[in-house]
Design a protein around this motif. Structure first.
Motif, PDB file in Angstrom:
ATOM      1  N   ARG A 167     -21.364 -62.253  20.298  1.00  0.00           N
ATOM      2  CA  ARG A 167     -21.640 -62.296  21.738  1.00  0.00           C
ATOM      3  C   ARG A 167     -22.534 -63.487  22.098  1.00  0.00           C
ATOM      4  NH1 ARG A 167     -19.321 -61.924  26.300  1.00  0.00           N
ATOM      5  NH2 ARG A 167     -20.897 -62.131  27.922  1.00  0.00           N
ATOM      6  N   GLU A 193     -25.239 -55.875  27.120  1.00  0.00           N
ATOM      7  CA  GLU A 193     -24.307 -56.599  26.242  1.00  0.00           C
ATOM      8  C   GLU A 193     -24.478 -56.142  24.794  1.00  0.00           C
ATOM      9  OE1 GLU A 193     -23.454 -60.976  28.005  1.00  0.00           O
ATOM     10  OE2 GLU A 193     -25.574 -60.496  27.737  1.00  0.00           O
ATOM     11  N   ALA A 197     -21.617 -54.313  22.608  1.00  0.00           N
ATOM     12  CA  ALA A 197     -21.239 -54.876  21.307  1.00  0.00           C
ATOM     13  C   ALA A 197     -21.271 -53.801  20.236  1.00  0.00           C
ATOM     14  CB  ALA A 197     -22.176 -56.023  20.942  1.00  0.00           C
TER      15      ALA A 197
END
Length: 208
Positions: A167, A193, A197
Motif C-alpha cells: 500500500r 488503509e 490491507a
C-alpha cells in the motif's frame, strides 16, 4: 557479540547461526558515518539484506520453518520492507544528511545530492524513486509466492506485511513518486488503509 545473544545461539545452534547477526552488524556499521550515501544498486541490495533481510533469517527458526526452502523468500521480504522504508523516509533522512537512493542512478538522471538535501524534487529524482519502488514490488511478489513454505500462521504474517507495504508503494505512485516534502515527514498511509490491507491479507490467506 553480546553474551545473552551468544548464549541464545549456543542453545539453538542447530537452527540458528551467527551469519545473519554478523551481517546485520556490518549493515549497522555502514550507517555509522556522517552524510551516508549508497554508491550503486548492488550496495543498496546488500544494505537492504544486512539490515532487514537478516531479520527474516532470524525469524525462520522461531517459526519452525524449513530454513533451506524458506531462506530466499524471507530475505526477499526483509529487503522489500527496507527498500520501502527508505522510500518512505526520504525526507527525514535528507534532514539528517542521509541519501539512500543509489548515487549511480541519481547521477545518471542528473540529480545532485544538494537538491535532495534541500528537499527539491525533479522528474529525474522521481524516476529513480520509481526504479527502487519497482524493485521493492518484485521482492514483495517473491515473498508472497514463497509464503507457502512457512508453517502455521507464517503465510498470514507474510501476507499482512505484503499488503501493508504494498500500500505504501501505491501511495508513492499516487503522488508521482515524489517522496520529498518541505515538512520533512515520511510517506504515510491512514489507519483505515492499514485495516483494509489486513482484511485483504486475511481474505487471501483464507480463500487461497
Amino acid at each position: 557479540m553480546d553474551n545473552a545473544l551468544y548464549q541464545c545461539l549456543q542453545r539453538n545452534s542447530e537452527v540458528l547461526t551467527e551469519e545473519p547477526f554478523r551481517d546485520m552488524i556490518e549493515g549497522m556499521k555502514a550507517d555509522a558515518v556522517p552524510n551516508r550515501t549508497i554508491k550503486n544498486t548492488e550496495e543498496l541490495e546488500q544494505y537492504a539484506y544486512q539490515v532487514a533481510g537478516t531479520v527474516g533469517l532470524m525469524l525462520l527458526p522461531l517459526l519452525n520453518a524449513n530454513i533451506e526452502v524458506s531462506r530466499s523468500p524471507a530475505i526477499s521480504l526483509g529487503k522489500a520492507i527496507q527498500l520501502i522504508n527508505i522510500l518512505r523516509d526520504a525526507s527525514p533522512d535528507a534532514a539528517m544528511g542521509r541519501i539512500y537512493l543509489p548515487q549511480d542512478l541519481l547521477q545518471r538522471e542528473g540529480v545532485p545530492n544538494s537538491d535532495i538535501l534541500a528537499l527539491k524534487s525533479s522528474a529525474g529524482y522521481c524516476k529513480v524513486v520509481k526504479q527502487v519502488s519497482n524493485r521493492a514490488t518484485d521482492l514483495l511478489l517473491e515473498a508472497e509466492i514463497g509464503k507457502s513454505t512457512l508453517p502455521g500462521i507464517g503465510p498470514l504474517f507474510v501476507q499482512i506485511l505484503v499488503e501493508l507495504y504494498g500500500r505504501y508503494l501505491v501511495k508513492l505512485e499516487e503522488v508521482g513518486y515524489d517522496n520529498l516534502n518541505s515538512c520533512g515527514e515520511r510517506v504515510k498511509i491512514s489507519s483505515m488503509e492499514k485495516i483494509l490491507a489486513t482484511v485483504r491479507a486475511l481474505k487471501k490467506n483464507i480463500f487461497h
